[in-house]
Design an enzyme around this catalytic site. Structure first.
Site, PDB file in Angstrom:
ATOM      1  N   THR A 155      13.350   3.591 -37.348  1.00 55.21           N
ATOM      2  CA  THR A 155      12.464   3.883 -38.478  1.00 55.21           C
ATOM      3  C   THR A 155      13.256   4.563 -39.583  1.00 55.21           C
ATOM      4  OG1 THR A 155      10.466   4.001 -37.133  1.00 55.21           O
ATOM      5  CG2 THR A 155      10.433   5.189 -39.211  1.00 55.21           C
ATOM      6  N   ARG A 164      -0.341  13.364 -45.625  1.00 55.22           N
ATOM      7  CA  ARG A 164      -1.570  12.824 -45.026  1.00 55.22           C
ATOM      8  C   ARG A 164      -2.633  13.920 -45.069  1.00 55.22           C
ATOM      9  NH1 ARG A 164       1.970  10.461 -39.930  1.00 55.22           N
ATOM     10  NH2 ARG A 164       3.544   9.468 -41.266  1.00 55.22           N
ATOM     11  N   LYS A 230      13.371  -0.737 -39.446  1.00 47.24           N
ATOM     12  CA  LYS A 230      11.908  -0.732 -39.666  1.00 47.24           C
ATOM     13  C   LYS A 230      11.562   0.135 -40.865  1.00 47.24           C
ATOM     14  CE  LYS A 230       7.570   0.419 -37.291  1.00 47.24           C
ATOM     15  NZ  LYS A 230       7.041   1.430 -38.214  1.00 47.24           N
ATOM     16  N   ASP A 285       4.754  -5.509 -40.133  1.00 47.16           N
ATOM     17  CA  ASP A 285       3.603  -4.784 -39.597  1.00 47.16           C
ATOM     18  C   ASP A 285       2.794  -4.215 -40.752  1.00 47.16           C
ATOM     19  OD1 ASP A 285       4.423  -2.165 -40.346  1.00 47.16           O
ATOM     20  OD2 ASP A 285       5.228  -1.697 -38.377  1.00 47.16           O
ATOM     21  N   VAL A 288      -2.591  -6.161 -40.240  1.00 49.92           N
ATOM     22  CA  VAL A 288      -2.957  -7.383 -39.498  1.00 49.92           C
ATOM     23  C   VAL A 288      -4.206  -7.101 -38.655  1.00 49.92           C
ATOM     24  CG1 VAL A 288      -2.246  -9.023 -37.720  1.00 49.92           C
ATOM     25  CG2 VAL A 288      -0.594  -8.238 -39.437  1.00 49.92           C
ATOM     26  N   ARG A 289      -5.298  -7.807 -38.980  1.00 49.77           N
ATOM     27  CA  ARG A 289      -6.555  -7.630 -38.243  1.00 49.77           C
ATOM     28  C   ARG A 289      -7.169  -8.945 -37.787  1.00 49.77           C
ATOM     29  NH1 ARG A 289      -4.541  -3.478 -38.829  1.00 49.77           N
ATOM     30  NH2 ARG A 289      -5.415  -1.441 -39.401  1.00 49.77           N
TER      31      ARG A 289
END
Length: 368
Positions: A155, A164, A230, A285, A288-289
């Site tokens: 990552t 957040r 990533k 990524d 995606v659903r």
């Protein structure tokens, strides 16, 4: 309630989980624009289906870094899964193995690499955060190798934790009965309560902000495992990833949890694919659903997709059975999309099977 699609697990998870835990999994950074955009951008890509093609047999299998898997849908690293369900990463690992696909284990898992390996066979990747103490990193990589993990997903978008705000409001911290299992015994497994997000404080104290491309080379010097980078969103960084010997790229904005107002990953995908020029595989990524989303990503050049939140939400709702169902639903929807688009194998999915907003506008204006 009968579950008929992946997004319904989100509703159940919200009802079942403590607010602090649900918000941690569900929220994004700052205004959460990218969080919404990750899904909405898929809805602006339309299909150009081909008809009168024999689709009585459809092959979804593919190969990722030399490993044959049942479908191009894999599990992304999501941290602290035992907050969602007591079996946490164990359940996810078993579900991935049963589905014949790859699970990526987070550095910040609540089950160790050895514990996940003990669940039985399966192709597993290990997601790595680079700590300031490189001995810790080297030790962790060696443990992942010994436990049979097949690749490192490095990552690269987290020199600091994104803001957040839900976690700040909730004073997020890991529940006291859980630890970051991979760091237990290194005095790095605990997350202290703080006046902010406990995770943000932990990252500020432990994660190396000086991480650079030279560290990709360093990582290659300590492991023979292939390294996926990533967190790539631009053509420039895709080219650098190739130059620095990455085995693959994951186009990711960290589930919209880092820098807000970056593009949706599906929007960034095509420029990264073009820059990679087929030299290394590119994965996606974020957002995606649906099986239709998987098809759109492959049409834009992805070699496969990783799913994150659907895994933890289904895990919270129904444990291992929920994760199995999510993987099966996405598989079934993807297979149906292939059939209705006139594709019988992944290599038949092309750019010509979709149109993006700019192309749609162009074709309309050309007719006016």
């Amino acid at each position: 309630m009968e579950i008929t699609n992946v997004s319904e697990y989100d509703i159940i998870a919200k009802q079942k989980l403590p607010k602090m835990v649900y918000d941690y999994y569900a929220s994004g950074a700052e205004d959460q624009w990218t969080l919404k955009e990750n899904m909405e951008a898929f809805s602006r890509i339309l299909f150009r289906p081909r008809i009168l093609i024999d689709v009585s047999k459809i092959d979804l299998t593919t190969t990722v870094l030399g490993f044959k898997i049942s479908m191009p849908i894999m599990i992304a690293p999501t941290a602290m899964q035992k907050m969602a369900h007591p079996e946490g990463e164990y359940a996810t690992a078993r579900a991935a193995s049963a589905a014949g696909t790859i699970m990526t284990l987070s550095s910040w898992a609540t089950s160790s690499v050895e514990e996940v390996a003990s669940t039985g066979p399966g192709v597993r990747f290990f997601q790595l955060y680079v700590y300031k103490d490189r001995n810790v990193v080297a030790q962790l990589v060696r443990r992942a190798e010994r436990a049979g993990f097949k690749a490192i997903a490095l990552t690269v978008d987290t020199p600091r934790l994104g803001r957040r705000e839900a976690d700040i409001k909730n004073r997020f911290t890991l529940p006291p009965f859980l630890t970051l299992k991979n760091f237990e015994g290194l005095d790095l497994g605990k997350m202290e309560k703080s006046d902010d997000s406990g995770l943000a404080s932990y990252v500020a104290g432990q994660i190396d902000r000086s991480l650079s491309w030279k560290d990709v080379k360093w990582l290659q010097s300590i492991t023979s495992l292939p390294i996926l980078v990533k967190g790539v969103l631009t053509a420039e960084d895709a080219s650098l990833a190739v130059q620095n010997g990455a085995a693959g790229i994951i186009v990711s904005n960290h589930g919209a949890r880092q820098l807000d107002y970056v593009p949706a990953t599906i929007t960034a995908l095509e420029e990264v694919v073009k820059a990679a020029q087929g030299r290394i595989p590119v994965f996606l990524d974020g957002g995606v659903r649906r099986g239709t989303d998987v098809f759109k990503a492959l049409a834009l050049g992805a070699s496969g997709v990783f799913i994150g939140r659907p895994v933890v939400f289904s895990l919270a709702a129904e444990g291992e059975a929920g994760v199995r169902k999510v993987l099966q639903m996405l598989r079934d929807e993807f297979e149906l999309t292939m059939a209705l688009s006139g594709c019988t194998s992944l290599k038949e999915i092309t750019r010509n099977h979709i149109s993006t907003p700019s192309e749609t506008k162009y074709s309309i204006s050309a007719r006016l």
